[in-house]
Design a protein around this motif. Structure first.
Motif, PDB file in Angstrom:
ATOM      1  N   THR A  35       0.409 -15.892  29.854  1.00  0.00           N
ATOM      2  CA  THR A  35      -0.379 -16.428  30.951  1.00  0.00           C
ATOM      3  C   THR A  35      -0.230 -15.539  32.177  1.00  0.00           C
ATOM      4  O   THR A  35       0.784 -14.877  32.347  1.00  0.00           O
ATOM      5  CB  THR A  35       0.036 -17.884  31.263  1.00  0.00           C
ATOM      6  N   VAL A  36      -1.255 -15.515  33.004  1.00  0.00           N
ATOM      7  CA  VAL A  36      -1.245 -14.761  34.252  1.00  0.00           C
ATOM      8  C   VAL A  36      -1.218 -15.771  35.388  1.00  0.00           C
ATOM      9  O   VAL A  36      -1.942 -16.763  35.361  1.00  0.00           O
ATOM     10  CB  VAL A  36      -2.493 -13.859  34.353  1.00  0.00           C
ATOM     11  N   GLY A  37      -0.381 -15.536  36.361  1.00  0.00           N
ATOM     12  CA  GLY A  37      -0.225 -16.468  37.470  1.00  0.00           C
ATOM     13  C   GLY A  37      -1.453 -16.593  38.354  1.00  0.00           C
ATOM     14  O   GLY A  37      -2.405 -15.828  38.252  1.00  0.00           O
ATOM     15  N   SER A  38      -1.412 -17.559  39.232  1.00  0.00           N
ATOM     16  CA  SER A  38      -2.514 -17.840  40.155  1.00  0.00           C
ATOM     17  C   SER A  38      -2.330 -17.089  41.468  1.00  0.00           C
ATOM     18  O   SER A  38      -1.211 -16.759  41.848  1.00  0.00           O
ATOM     19  CB  SER A  38      -2.569 -19.339  40.458  1.00  0.00           C
ATOM     20  N   GLY A  39      -3.428 -16.855  42.172  1.00  0.00           N
ATOM     21  CA  GLY A  39      -3.397 -16.259  43.492  1.00  0.00           C
ATOM     22  C   GLY A  39      -4.264 -17.071  44.437  1.00  0.00           C
ATOM     23  O   GLY A  39      -5.135 -17.813  43.994  1.00  0.00           O
ATOM     24  N   GLY A  45      -5.591 -12.750  38.322  1.00  0.00           N
ATOM     25  CA  GLY A  45      -5.085 -11.632  37.537  1.00  0.00           C
ATOM     26  C   GLY A  45      -5.781 -11.541  36.193  1.00  0.00           C
ATOM     27  O   GLY A  45      -6.389 -12.498  35.714  1.00  0.00           O
ATOM     28  N   SER A  46      -5.689 -10.387  35.559  1.00  0.00           N
ATOM     29  CA  SER A  46      -6.368 -10.138  34.291  1.00  0.00           C
ATOM     30  C   SER A  46      -5.378 -10.129  33.142  1.00  0.00           C
ATOM     31  O   SER A  46      -4.202  -9.815  33.316  1.00  0.00           O
ATOM     32  CB  SER A  46      -7.086  -8.779  34.317  1.00  0.00           C
ATOM     33  N   LEU A  47      -5.878 -10.454  31.977  1.00  0.00           N
ATOM     34  CA  LEU A  47      -5.121 -10.339  30.736  1.00  0.00           C
ATOM     35  C   LEU A  47      -5.934  -9.459  29.817  1.00  0.00           C
ATOM     36  O   LEU A  47      -7.095  -9.751  29.524  1.00  0.00           O
ATOM     37  CB  LEU A  47      -4.895 -11.717  30.104  1.00  0.00           C
ATOM     38  N   GLN A  48      -5.373  -8.369  29.382  1.00  0.00           N
ATOM     39  CA  GLN A  48      -6.108  -7.402  28.580  1.00  0.00           C
ATOM     40  C   GLN A  48      -5.333  -7.103  27.309  1.00  0.00           C
ATOM     41  O   GLN A  48      -4.131  -6.832  27.359  1.00  0.00           O
ATOM     42  CB  GLN A  48      -6.318  -6.108  29.371  1.00  0.00           C
ATOM     43  N   LEU A  49      -6.012  -7.170  26.186  1.00  0.00           N
ATOM     44  CA  LEU A  49      -5.447  -6.781  24.901  1.00  0.00           C
ATOM     45  C   LEU A  49      -6.156  -5.514  24.456  1.00  0.00           C
ATOM     46  O   LEU A  49      -7.384  -5.506  24.344  1.00  0.00           O
ATOM     47  CB  LEU A  49      -5.652  -7.872  23.851  1.00  0.00           C
ATOM     48  N   SER A  50      -5.406  -4.469  24.215  1.00  0.00           N
ATOM     49  CA  SER A  50      -6.009  -3.209  23.792  1.00  0.00           C
ATOM     50  C   SER A  50      -5.197  -2.623  22.654  1.00  0.00           C
ATOM     51  O   SER A  50      -3.968  -2.692  22.663  1.00  0.00           O
ATOM     52  CB  SER A  50      -6.031  -2.192  24.936  1.00  0.00           C
ATOM     53  N   SER A  51      -5.891  -2.049  21.697  1.00  0.00           N
ATOM     54  CA  SER A  51      -5.184  -1.344  20.637  1.00  0.00           C
ATOM     55  C   SER A  51      -5.093   0.131  20.999  1.00  0.00           C
ATOM     56  O   SER A  51      -5.674   0.584  21.986  1.00  0.00           O
ATOM     57  CB  SER A  51      -5.914  -1.538  19.307  1.00  0.00           C
ATOM     58  N   GLY A  52      -4.380   0.867  20.181  1.00  0.00           N
ATOM     59  CA  GLY A  52      -4.098   2.266  20.480  1.00  0.00           C
ATOM     60  C   GLY A  52      -5.279   3.194  20.289  1.00  0.00           C
ATOM     61  O   GLY A  52      -6.193   2.933  19.509  1.00  0.00           O
ATOM     62  N   ARG A  53      -5.249   4.292  21.011  1.00  0.00           N
ATOM     63  CA  ARG A  53      -6.265   5.334  20.956  1.00  0.00           C
ATOM     64  C   ARG A  53      -5.751   6.459  20.071  1.00  0.00           C
ATOM     65  O   ARG A  53      -4.569   6.762  20.065  1.00  0.00           O
ATOM     66  CB  ARG A  53      -6.502   5.863  22.371  1.00  0.00           C
TER      67      ARG A  53
END
Length: 136
Positions: A35-39, A45-53
């Motif tokens: 989870t990403v906190g509140s502002g 805030g962002s949550l990003q899932l990325s696989s490898g290049r």
């Protein structure tokens, strides 16, 4: 800031990071929550899932799968944008394959599974209603 890293290597494979809960023989297994906190003064805030290049081969894959139910149903996967506040729009969902300068671009496949004893799944696309302007 917390940083979890397996480190880099100049030759061979870099390491792996595995986060998991244990199994339960009589009860529910554990849960992993990201989870990403509140502002209060800017965008959330962002949550990003990325696989490898890869520069010489196929890039890594991202696989999101629900849990198997060996005696009953498998789990559900929900991808959604949460409702907007009083003065805003709800977030946009984008499903897009990348572009290609040499070869085919990726495909987008929507499908339901087969069933050996019952009906197969359904695909339903709907457009919501509005009170101002043309609909989608």
């Amino acid at each position: 800031m917390l940083v979890f890293s397996s480190g880099s290597t100049s030759s061979g494979n870099s390491g792996a990071i595995i986060v998991g809960t244990g199994t339960a023989t009589s009860g529910r297994s554990g849960m992993i929550l990201l989870t990403v906190g509140s502002g209060t003064s800017s965008v959330g805030g962002s949550l990003q899932l990325s696989s490898g290049r890869s520069t010489v081969n196929t890039g890594g894959a991202v696989d999101v799968a629900s849990g198997e139910g060996t005696a009953t149903s498998s789990g559900m996967i929900s991808i959604r944008s949460i409702n907007a506040g009083v003065d805003g729009s709800s977030g946009m969902l984008v499903f897009s394959s990348g572009s290609s300068s040499s070869g085919n671009s990726g495909a987008i496949v929507l499908g339901s599974g087969t069933s050996t004893d019952g009906r197969s799944g359904m695909i339903l696309l709907t457009v919501g209603s509005g009170t101002s302007g043309a609909g989608g």
